[in-house]
Scaffold this motif. Structure first.
Motif, PDB file in Angstrom:
ATOM      1  N   ASN A   1       0.952  -1.153  -0.137  1.00  0.00           N
ATOM      2  CA  ASN A   1       0.166   0.155   0.062  1.00  0.00           C
ATOM      3  C   ASN A   1       1.031   0.959  -0.300  1.00  0.00           C
ATOM      4  N   ASP A   2       1.525   1.028   0.976  1.00  0.00           N
ATOM      5  CA  ASP A   2       2.763   2.156   0.616  1.00  0.00           C
ATOM      6  C   ASP A   2       3.599   2.732  -0.566  1.00  0.00           C
ATOM      7  N   PHE A   3       4.179   1.997  -1.496  1.00  0.00           N
ATOM      8  CA  PHE A   3       3.683   1.377  -2.713  1.00  0.00           C
ATOM      9  C   PHE A   3       2.996   2.188  -2.904  1.00  0.00           C
ATOM     10  N   VAL A   4       2.558   1.715  -3.279  1.00  0.00           N
ATOM     11  CA  VAL A   4       1.475   1.753  -4.158  1.00  0.00           C
ATOM     12  C   VAL A   4       1.193   3.169  -4.361  1.00  0.00           C
ATOM     13  N   ALA A   5       0.523   4.134  -3.130  1.00  0.00           N
ATOM     14  CA  ALA A   5       0.338   6.263  -2.988  1.00  0.00           C
ATOM     15  C   ALA A   5       1.470   7.065  -3.024  1.00  0.00           C
ATOM     16  N   THR A   6       2.766   5.939  -2.743  1.00  0.00           N
ATOM     17  CA  THR A   6       3.820   7.164  -3.178  1.00  0.00           C
ATOM     18  C   THR A   6       3.796   7.370  -4.560  1.00  0.00           C
ATOM     19  N   SER A   7       3.515   5.734  -5.281  1.00  0.00           N
ATOM     20  CA  SER A   7       3.374   5.776  -6.523  1.00  0.00           C
ATOM     21  C   SER A   7       2.969   6.540  -7.769  1.00  0.00           C
ATOM     22  N   LEU A   8       1.648   6.639  -7.287  1.00  0.00           N
ATOM     23  CA  LEU A   8       0.496   7.342  -7.465  1.00  0.00           C
ATOM     24  C   LEU A   8       0.332   9.188  -7.424  1.00  0.00           C
ATOM     25  N   VAL A   9       0.923   9.974  -5.946  1.00  0.00           N
ATOM     26  CA  VAL A   9       1.479  10.947  -5.759  1.00  0.00           C
ATOM     27  C   VAL A   9       2.764  11.335  -6.915  1.00  0.00           C
ATOM     28  N   MET A  10       3.462   9.921  -7.208  1.00  0.00           N
ATOM     29  CA  MET A  10       4.547  10.923  -7.683  1.00  0.00           C
ATOM     30  C   MET A  10       4.246  11.029  -9.393  1.00  0.00           C
ATOM     31  N   ASP A  11       3.473   9.264 -10.001  1.00  0.00           N
ATOM     32  CA  ASP A  11       3.523   9.353 -11.549  1.00  0.00           C
ATOM     33  C   ASP A  11       2.295   9.221 -11.816  1.00  0.00           C
ATOM     34  N   GLY A  12       1.623  10.022 -11.536  1.00  0.00           N
ATOM     35  CA  GLY A  12      -0.392   9.263 -10.929  1.00  0.00           C
ATOM     36  C   GLY A  12      -0.597   8.875 -13.186  1.00  0.00           C
ATOM     37  N   ALA A  13       0.227   9.435 -13.515  1.00  0.00           N
ATOM     38  CA  ALA A  13      -0.450   9.790 -15.054  1.00  0.00           C
ATOM     39  C   ALA A  13      -0.059   8.739 -15.663  1.00  0.00           C
ATOM     40  N   ASN A  14       0.773   7.381 -15.562  1.00  0.00           N
ATOM     41  CA  ASN A  14       1.934   6.595 -15.884  1.00  0.00           C
ATOM     42  C   ASN A  14       0.793   5.658 -15.542  1.00  0.00           C
ATOM     43  N   SER A  15       1.115   4.829 -17.760  1.00  0.00           N
ATOM     44  CA  SER A  15       0.488   3.124 -17.290  1.00  0.00           C
ATOM     45  C   SER A  15       0.282   2.345 -16.425  1.00  0.00           C
ATOM     46  N   MET A  16       1.934   1.981 -16.135  1.00  0.00           N
ATOM     47  CA  MET A  16       2.123   0.938 -15.521  1.00  0.00           C
ATOM     48  C   MET A  16       2.546   1.607 -14.237  1.00  0.00           C
ATOM     49  N   VAL A  17       2.410   2.068 -13.228  1.00  0.00           N
ATOM     50  CA  VAL A  17       2.217   1.928 -12.315  1.00  0.00           C
ATOM     51  C   VAL A  17       0.674   2.196 -11.824  1.00  0.00           C
ATOM     52  N   LEU A  18      -0.352   3.015 -13.140  1.00  0.00           N
ATOM     53  CA  LEU A  18      -1.418   2.836 -12.666  1.00  0.00           C
ATOM     54  C   LEU A  18      -2.064   0.738 -12.642  1.00  0.00           C
ATOM     55  N   ALA A  19      -1.201   0.489 -13.602  1.00  0.00           N
ATOM     56  CA  ALA A  19      -1.588  -1.166 -13.314  1.00  0.00           C
ATOM     57  C   ALA A  19      -1.061  -1.984 -12.347  1.00  0.00           C
ATOM     58  N   MET A  20       0.036  -1.706 -11.359  1.00  0.00           N
ATOM     59  CA  MET A  20       0.803  -1.936 -10.743  1.00  0.00           C
ATOM     60  C   MET A  20      -0.489  -1.559  -9.541  1.00  0.00           C
ATOM     61  N   ALA A  21      -0.909  -0.724  -9.212  1.00  0.00           N
ATOM     62  CA  ALA A  21      -1.724   0.051  -8.377  1.00  0.00           C
ATOM     63  C   ALA A  21      -3.107  -0.902  -8.326  1.00  0.00           C
ATOM     64  N   ALA A  22      -4.045  -0.799  -9.869  1.00  0.00           N
ATOM     65  CA  ALA A  22      -4.782  -1.565 -10.100  1.00  0.00           C
ATOM     66  C   ALA A  22      -4.361  -3.643  -9.617  1.00  0.00           C
ATOM     67  N   GLN A  23      -3.598  -4.054  -9.556  1.00  0.00           N
ATOM     68  CA  GLN A  23      -2.843  -5.780  -9.307  1.00  0.00           C
ATOM     69  C   GLN A  23      -3.058  -5.315  -7.689  1.00  0.00           C
ATOM     70  N   ALA A  24      -2.630  -3.686  -7.182  1.00  0.00           N
ATOM     71  CA  ALA A  24      -2.085  -4.278  -5.380  1.00  0.00           C
ATOM     72  C   ALA A  24      -3.654  -4.194  -4.607  1.00  0.00           C
ATOM     73  N   ARG A  25      -4.661  -3.261  -5.867  1.00  0.00           N
ATOM     74  CA  ARG A  25      -6.069  -3.328  -4.682  1.00  0.00           C
ATOM     75  C   ARG A  25      -6.668  -3.998  -4.852  1.00  0.00           C
ATOM     76  N   LEU A  26      -6.593  -4.331  -6.069  1.00  0.00           N
ATOM     77  CA  LEU A  26      -7.476  -6.325  -5.743  1.00  0.00           C
ATOM     78  C   LEU A  26      -6.537  -7.552  -4.927  1.00  0.00           C
ATOM     79  N   VAL A  27      -5.455  -7.368  -4.848  1.00  0.00           N
ATOM     80  CA  VAL A  27      -5.277  -8.092  -4.271  1.00  0.00           C
ATOM     81  C   VAL A  27      -4.698  -7.881  -2.749  1.00  0.00           C
ATOM     82  N   ALA A  28      -4.447  -6.990  -1.931  1.00  0.00           N
ATOM     83  CA  ALA A  28      -4.731  -6.222  -0.961  1.00  0.00           C
ATOM     84  C   ALA A  28      -5.734  -6.003  -0.016  1.00  0.00           C
TER      85      ALA A  28
END
Length: 260
Positions: A95-122
């Motif tokens: 959750n910490d990695f995802v939250a920070t990455s979205l703040v840093m670059d929330g318009a990055n396709s890979m960042v959003l994809a990995m955030a999707a996986q984290a939301r699904l699993v966590a």
């Protein structure tokens, strides 16, 4: 850019660039990142720990959100594959990695994809994960990870036919990557969900052809061959699994925490 072949060409080009970076600039942030990817997909626990160190070093050299996103992906893989004993800590790190990455670059396709996986699993939030994965696709329709997580969300939501279609598309887009077996395995899973056993075996064997020690494929192939009355093939896959996973015992296949 909407043309599927053009999207595949983008993937092939990116792979060639990655190989050049690794050969010429192995100690750069990008070089460390690409080395880490190979270690993650091996699913070997020690290799994955080395990958985490490489990703941390890459971020220290060049603070990019995508390196944090891959540290999240790595932890999700550890959770699924190695049944982490400290799950709460691992979930918090994800959750910490995802939250920070979205703040840093929330318009990055890979960042959003990995955030999707984290939301699904966590958080087991298929709806929220699907929204993130769809946004990732809007930004880059050639992102095979985003399509893969769309497929998984669709399975969780009972949209099995759509899930298999998304998985096939993801695999097609990923065919130029050295990790295409990961998408082969995804197609195996969606085929199983549809009770298309022959297709599931074909995709599972395709994953195993790329990486003969790939544990997810061996687990499912054992069960698939056993279900089809092919005991010799089932036993062969089981023996290989016992060699590559030292703490494995067939009784684990009935354990709800075991990844199969």
């Amino acid at each position: 850019i909407e043309d599927l072949e053009m999207q595949v060409l983008i993937g092939k080009t990116a792979t060639r660039v990655m190989n050049e970076v690794m050969q010429r600039h192995g100690d750069s942030a990008a070089g460390l990142f690409f080395r880490a990817q190979s270690l993650i997909f091996s699913l070997d626990k020690n290799a994955m720990e080395q990958a985490d160190d490489l990703l941390q070093r890459a971020f220290e050299l060049e603070p990019r959100a995508v390196y944090l996103s891959w540290r999240s992906f790595l932890r999700v893989s550890l959770l699924l594959e190695h049944r982490s004993s400290d799950r709460e800590k691992t979930f918090q790190e994800i959750n910490d990695f995802v939250a920070t990455s979205l703040v840093m670059d929330g318009a990055n396709s890979m960042v959003l994809a990995m955030a999707a996986q984290a939301r699904l699993v966590a958080e087991r939030d298929a709806g929220g994960a699907l929204s993130l994965a769809r946004r990732a696709i809007d930004l880059n329709r050639a992102n095979p990870y985003a399509w893969a997580f769309v497929a998984i969300c669709q399975v969780r939501s009972g949209q099995i036919e759509d899930a298999h279609t998304s998985a096939i598309r993801a695999r097609y887009l990923a065919r130029a990557t050295p990790f295409v077996f990961w998408w082969d395995m995804l197609c195996c899973l969606t085929a199983v969900s549809l009770d298309r056993i022959d297709d599931a075996i074909r995709f599972g064997e395709s994953a195993r052809a790329y990486l003969p020690t790939y544990r997810p494929a061996l687990r499912y192939l054992y069960a698939l061959y056993e279900s089809q009355g092919v005991p010799d093939a089932a036993l062969d896959r089981l023996k290989t699994l016992m060699q590559v996973e030292p703490d494995f015992h067939p009784s684990l296949l009935r354990d709800p925490d075991y990844p199969s």
